[in-house]
Design a protein around this motif. Structure first.
Motif: not given
Lengths: 72, 72, 72, 72, 72, 72, 72
Positions: B17, B20-22, B24-25, B47, B51
């Motif tokens: 997993i 990211l800062r934004s 986004l995972e 993506e 969540k």
């Protein structure tokens, strides 16, 4: 050894709280780190966002760039 | 080898997993990375944004700069 | 060659999706890049902002600094 | 020469669109640039903020740091 | 000399407009700068925030980091 | 020794206020620091967010990157 | 000596206004600085946030990273 690194070193295998810029916080066991980036590895980590629990992660690598505080 | 890189190396070809800062995972199979930037390549990635599922990507390069956590 | 660069190299002359920090996304043909900045050149690019189409650009240089993901 | 710089070089004395992080965009004639910062000089530039016209500038230096895209 | 620095050099002792990331803008006489940071010194500067006048400053040093555009 | 470091050095074992970018503030005893990053270690620290008390921390490492002011 | 540093040097022991990215502003006596970071030390400083007074600080170290303007 500089004091911040000394404290970090002494925290190995102990529980720490790590706060990130985004409001994420991790409570877990410090399993390792690197120098000079201060990327961390936590084990048995609990992730919270603005104090709300989000999930548990067996292992997590936290990039040093985003860390704002580490508390043993 | 430093612990963070060691964990990353052991995660090759396994599911990870990546956050990211934004907000986004990505959930996918770690296909590679570089040092010292820690740019990652994920395969069969899903993506999510805060969540919410967004899409599936066969391959995606994630720039290390924006990564805040990686969990095997 | 590191995996992220290898994937990028293999994507030359093929369609890629590039996401920026600002929510901008470009779909186009990868025409070139530089190392280590990972500035990209896309041809026949379509620009979207938060998934809304904005315009088409025959050629666009994207600064690597702002890129968060590249998907072939 | 790397592709991004080659495209930039070919754009000298031609009209370009330059987008900045802040939502500012400049349409003007590329009068020069430097390497590696990619600071740009535009002539006869029109400045827009989120697509709304703001003003015309005979000459403007744009710091490379804030540039996210350049389109010839 | 690179074009951006050349334009800056020619602007010495002349009025310039300098825009910062935060929406602050300064109109004043360019009194000096340094390289490579592009810190600037303005004299008889008028400070505006999102186009609203804020105050006049006899002398002000602007850190290059935060500058997004300079217009002679 | 430069003045900022001199002041920091003189503050060792004394109470300091440290402000971070995120609005977090720490009041505690300065236990150490490193150069050039200016990572700090505070003891018996009280954490506040926008002036609201959040918690007490026996020891905390603050990454220099995020610090905006230190007041002895 | 470059003009920005020259102005800073001449301001030693005089009152200056220092603005930070976060909207914080400090009015105080410039007691020292370092190069190249431009960390500053102010004495008898008054802190304001968006022009609202917040508190007085006998001494404060301001990290250069966050400074956007300095006015003697």
């Amino acid at each position: 050894m500089d004091k911040p690194l000394k404290i970090l070193h002494e925290s190995l295998n102990n529980r720490v709280i790590v706060g990130l810029r985004s409001g994420l916080e991790y409570h877990g066991i410090l399993d390792g780190y690197d120098v000079p980036h201060l990327n961390l590895v936590l084990k048995k980590a609990e992730e919270t966002l603005n104090k709300e629990p989000r999930r548990k992660l067996e292992t997590v690598i936290l990039r040093g760039d985003n860390i704002i505080y580490i508390s043993p």
